[in-house]
Structure formats: structure tokens, C-alpha cells
Design a protein around this motif. Structure first.
Motif, PDB file in Angstrom:
ATOM      1  N   ALA A 207       0.851  -1.201   0.000  1.00 37.58           N
ATOM      2  CA  ALA A 207       0.000   0.000   0.000  1.00 37.58           C
ATOM      3  C   ALA A 207       0.880   1.243   0.000  1.00 37.58           C
ATOM      4  O   ALA A 207       1.917   1.283   0.655  1.00 37.58           O
ATOM      5  CB  ALA A 207      -0.911   0.005   1.223  1.00 37.58           C
TER       6      ALA A 207
ATOM      7  N   LYS B 190       0.908   5.292   0.843  1.00 40.78           N
ATOM      8  CA  LYS B 190       0.169   6.341   1.554  1.00 40.78           C
ATOM      9  C   LYS B 190       0.905   7.667   1.424  1.00 40.78           C
ATOM     10  O   LYS B 190       2.097   7.755   1.703  1.00 40.78           O
ATOM     11  CB  LYS B 190       0.009   5.971   3.027  1.00 40.78           C
ATOM     12  CG  LYS B 190      -0.879   4.764   3.221  1.00 40.78           C
ATOM     13  CD  LYS B 190      -1.212   4.547   4.652  1.00 40.78           C
ATOM     14  CE  LYS B 190      -2.154   3.347   4.758  1.00 40.78           C
ATOM     15  NZ  LYS B 190      -2.366   2.934   6.116  1.00 40.78           N
TER      16      LYS B 190
ATOM     17  N   GLU C 101       1.419  11.263   2.867  1.00 44.89           N
ATOM     18  CA  GLU C 101       1.231  12.016   4.105  1.00 44.89           C
ATOM     19  C   GLU C 101       1.954  13.352   3.992  1.00 44.89           C
ATOM     20  O   GLU C 101       3.158  13.422   4.206  1.00 44.89           O
ATOM     21  CB  GLU C 101       1.765  11.215   5.298  1.00 44.89           C
ATOM     22  CG  GLU C 101       1.068   9.893   5.493  1.00 44.89           C
ATOM     23  CD  GLU C 101       1.749   9.005   6.526  1.00 44.89           C
ATOM     24  OE1 GLU C 101       2.850   9.368   6.993  1.00 44.89           O
ATOM     25  OE2 GLU C 101       1.181   7.961   6.850  1.00 44.89           O
TER      26      GLU C 101
ATOM     27  N   LYS D 142       4.818   7.068   2.004  1.00 46.01           N
ATOM     28  CA  LYS D 142       5.243   5.873   2.726  1.00 46.01           C
ATOM     29  C   LYS D 142       4.742   4.636   2.004  1.00 46.01           C
ATOM     30  O   LYS D 142       3.638   4.614   1.483  1.00 46.01           O
ATOM     31  CB  LYS D 142       4.703   5.883   4.156  1.00 46.01           C
ATOM     32  CG  LYS D 142       5.374   6.913   5.040  1.00 46.01           C
ATOM     33  CD  LYS D 142       5.021   6.686   6.473  1.00 46.01           C
ATOM     34  CE  LYS D 142       6.101   5.808   7.066  1.00 46.01           C
ATOM     35  NZ  LYS D 142       5.975   5.626   8.497  1.00 46.01           N
TER      36      LYS D 142
ATOM     37  N   GLU E 109       3.821   0.736   2.640  1.00 43.71           N
ATOM     38  CA  GLU E 109       3.508  -0.189   3.724  1.00 43.71           C
ATOM     39  C   GLU E 109       3.109  -1.530   3.144  1.00 43.71           C
ATOM     40  O   GLU E 109       2.564  -1.614   2.043  1.00 43.71           O
ATOM     41  CB  GLU E 109       2.372   0.373   4.580  1.00 43.71           C
ATOM     42  CG  GLU E 109       2.754   1.662   5.281  1.00 43.71           C
ATOM     43  CD  GLU E 109       1.603   2.284   6.056  1.00 43.71           C
ATOM     44  OE1 GLU E 109       0.469   1.764   5.961  1.00 43.71           O
ATOM     45  OE2 GLU E 109       1.855   3.279   6.746  1.00 43.71           O
TER      46      GLU E 109
END
Length: 179
Positions: free
Chosen positions: A42, A44, A46, A51, A53
Motif C-alpha cells: 500500500a 500512503k 502524508e 510511505k 507499507e
């Protein structure tokens, strides 16, 4: 956890990232790149960092964790700054010239080699013995440089051939006269 995968990737100014249906799209001042995601990974966003993950601890997913972080970093760097690779032609009569869409290489064969770069790669010939390859896709730029180098790899006795800038060729000692 992967040391590389844990690090967040900083977004450069003017770079937009979009993740939909397992496809990462990165857009910046130099162009657009996209990468398909595999496995349970995944992405993400931010603020000004991205990031990567992973959803589980399977061996395959752990392997992909660091890989996708590195690919993300290369995509962001590519659309903001770009990549370039320089080649040197070493040898008597070895030269390169640029004509329309082709690079014409004279590398000691009985014929010249006509090389047409793929879409998204720009080739410049600042001097007859130097070639600069640039583009936004690091893998493509490196692949084109490797392909041109493969036409005449440097040999270990005289060092003649196509080599990367700064590459050190391990030299061998030639034959010696008998006693």
C-alpha cells in the motif's frame, strides 16, 4: 522490516502522486511516469512524504516492500530532476555522431551501427568520443546505456571499447617474449 522500505520518500516541489486501482502515477515538471503495484503493498501520501507499507509478512511481500520504495524514489527523482548516463568511446577511429533520430557508431567493425533510442530517451553527442543519455525513467536510461555499451565492451588489454564515464577497466598484461 525492510530498512529501505521503512524510509519515507520526500516529495519534490511540483510533483503530484496518485494511487488508484493498483497503479502509481507520478507527475512532475519533466513528465509523467506510472508503475503497477503487485502483492499486498500500500502507498500512503502524508503531506510532503510518501510511505510504502505492506499488509503481511510473507517472504514475497517483504521483498517487494523495499523494491517499491526504491521505485517510488526513482520515479519522483526522475520527474523532478531526470537521470543521465555518460559513455566514452576509447579506441582509434571509434566515434559517434547524431543524425536525425539515429546515433551512428563507428566501433571498428566493417559497418557503422545505427541505433535509434526508444521514446522518452534523449541522446546527445557533445564530442565524437562522448555520448550523453538522459531521460526521466532510470531503468530505461540505464538500459539504453547498457545496450550501446554492449556493441563493443571494453577489452582488458588495450582498454578499447565503449565504457561508462569513470569506469575503471582492469587491465591484463600482454604476452611476453620467450627466453
Amino acid at each position: 522490516m525492510s530498512r529501505i522500505g521503512k524510509k519515507p520518500v520526500a516529495l519534490a516541489k511540483g510533483v503530484k502522486i496518485d494511487v488508484k486501482d493498483g497503479v502509481i502515477k507520478v507527475e512532475g515538471p519533466k513528465g509523467k511516469l506510472e508503475q503497477k503495484l503487485r502483492g499486498d503493498i500500500a502507498i500512503k501520501v502524508e503531506g510532503d512524504a510518501v510511505k510504502v507499507e505492506r499488509g503481511n509478512d510473507e517472504k514475497q511481500t517483504r521483498a517487494l516492500h523495499g523494491l517499491y520504495r526504491a521505485l517510488m524514489n526513482n520515479m519522483i527523482t526522475g520527474v523532478s530532476q531526470g537521470f543521465s548516463r555518460k559513455l566514452e568511446l576509447v579506441g582509434v577511429g571509434y566515434k559517434a555522431e547524431l543524425k536525425s533520430n539515429y546515433v551512428i557508431l563507428s566501433l571498428g567493425y566493417s559497418h557503422p551501427i545505427y541505433f535509434r533510442p526508444p521514446e522518452g530517451v534523449k541522446i546527445e553527442v557533445p564530442s565524437p568520443t562522448n555520448i550523453t543519455i538522459s531521460g526521466i525513467d532510470k531503468e530505461l536510461v540505464g538500459g539504453v546505456a547498457a545496450k550501446i555499451r554492449s556493441f563493443r565492451k571494453p577489452e582488458p588489454y588495450k582498454g578499447k571499447g565503449v565504457k561508462y564515464e569513470g569506469e575503471v577497466i582492469r587491465r591484463k598484461e600482454g604476452k611476453t617474449a620467450g627466453k
